[in-house]
Design an enzyme around this catalytic site. Sequence first.
Site, PDB file in Angstrom:
ATOM      1  N   HIS A   1       2.898  -4.300   9.236  1.00 25.80           N
ATOM      2  CA  HIS A   1       1.578  -4.653   8.340  1.00 25.80           C
ATOM      3  C   HIS A   1       0.559  -5.249   9.189  1.00 25.80           C
ATOM      4  CE1 HIS A   1       3.634  -3.486   4.773  1.00 25.80           C
ATOM      5  NE2 HIS A   1       4.484  -4.536   4.724  1.00 25.80           N
TER       6      HIS A   1
ATOM      7  N   TYR B   1      -3.019   6.318  -0.045  1.00 26.72           N
ATOM      8  CA  TYR B   1      -1.916   6.337  -1.278  1.00 26.72           C
ATOM      9  C   TYR B   1      -2.514   7.247  -2.283  1.00 26.72           C
ATOM     10  CZ  TYR B   1       0.958   4.346  -4.813  1.00 26.72           C
ATOM     11  OH  TYR B   1       2.253   3.900  -5.697  1.00 26.72           O
TER      12      TYR B   1
ATOM     13  N   CYS C   1       0.850  -1.224   0.116  1.00 27.96           N
ATOM     14  CA  CYS C   1       0.075  -0.153   0.162  1.00 27.96           C
ATOM     15  C   CYS C   1       0.959   1.134   0.029  1.00 27.96           C
ATOM     16  CB  CYS C   1      -0.848  -0.066   1.227  1.00 27.96           C
ATOM     17  SG  CYS C   1      -2.143  -1.089   1.016  1.00 27.96           S
TER      18      CYS C   1
END
Length: 304
Positions: A119, A204, A67
Site C-alpha cells: 500500500h 476495481y 481498493c
Amino acid sequence: MAKQQMKLADEIEKVLAKSKGLSLKELRFFYQGTPYPVTICSAETFKALENLEARRDDIVLVSYPKCGANWLIQLLRDLLFTTSQTKQENMELPFIECGDPEKYERMKKLPSPRILATHLHYDNLPKSIFKNKAKILVLFRNPKDTAASFFHFHNNAPNVPSYSSWDEFFSEFMSGKVSWGSYFDHAVAWNKHIEDENVMIITYEDLKENLTTGVQKIAEFFGFSPTAERIQSIADRGSFQAMREKSQELYGSIGPILFRKGVVGDWKNLFTEAQSQEMDAKFKECLGGTKLEAHLKYNVYCKA
C-alpha cells in the site's frame, strides 16, 4: 496448502488481538510523516525494507488500502499457478511493509516470480523495484467507495478501533490522517508515472465490469500467455462472490470483512450531499484533467 492458509489466518488473528483495547490514536505511528498501524508495521521493518532486493520478474502490486488488493492477490496467485505452476503460499502477511524485519530474508527463498503487494506511496517503495525494472501493477478504486469501504473495515473488523461516526472518519480521510496517509497524495504521485514503461493502471470498477478482460490484460502485462479457456477459468474462480465464499478459509474471521460487499456505488449510503461535493472539489483540484481521472471514470462512478 490448507496448512499454509491456516498460518496466514493465524497471523491475522494475532494482529487483530494486538489491536484489542487500542484507541485510534494508539493504533497509529508515524514513519517519515505517514501514519501506519502499529499492529502490523514498525520503524524496524521499514528500515529493513529499504534493503529488499527486488527481482526483475517480481510481480509488484500497488494499491491504496481498501481498493481490492486482497482480491487481486488471489487472482494473481491463480494466474501464476495456471501459467507457470508457481505456487505462492499464504505464509506471510501479504503486504511487504507488514510483518517482522526478518521477513525479507525469508522472501529471498521464495521461487520466482514472487508477488510483492504493497500500500506504500510511490516515493516509499524499495528503490530496487525501479533499479531492476520490475513490472508494477497499480490498482485504483474510485475515492468515494474507497472511503466507504475503509470506514466499514474499521467499524466491523474484530478488535480494530472504530470511529465514533462516519463524519469523523470522512474528516480524517480527507485530511490524510488515516493509515497509509492520503488517497489523493497516493493518486497524484502515480499519475506522474502513469506512462512509465513498467507501470500498468487497472481499476476495481473495470475488474467488476469485466473480470475476464481484466485478467487477460494483467496476463499480457506480466508476459504470460494462458489460453482463452484458462483466462475464463481464472475469472470464474476469481469472481468477487467466489472469493467471498472462501474468504474465511483464507483469512480467518476477518475474511468476510475484507470481502464485505464488493459493490460499486456503496458510498451513496454514507455520503451527505455536502461531503460528496467536498470530495468532488478535492478530486478536481488534485486530478482534474489528468490521465488517471480518465482511468477512474470519476463522473461515472462518483456522481449521484
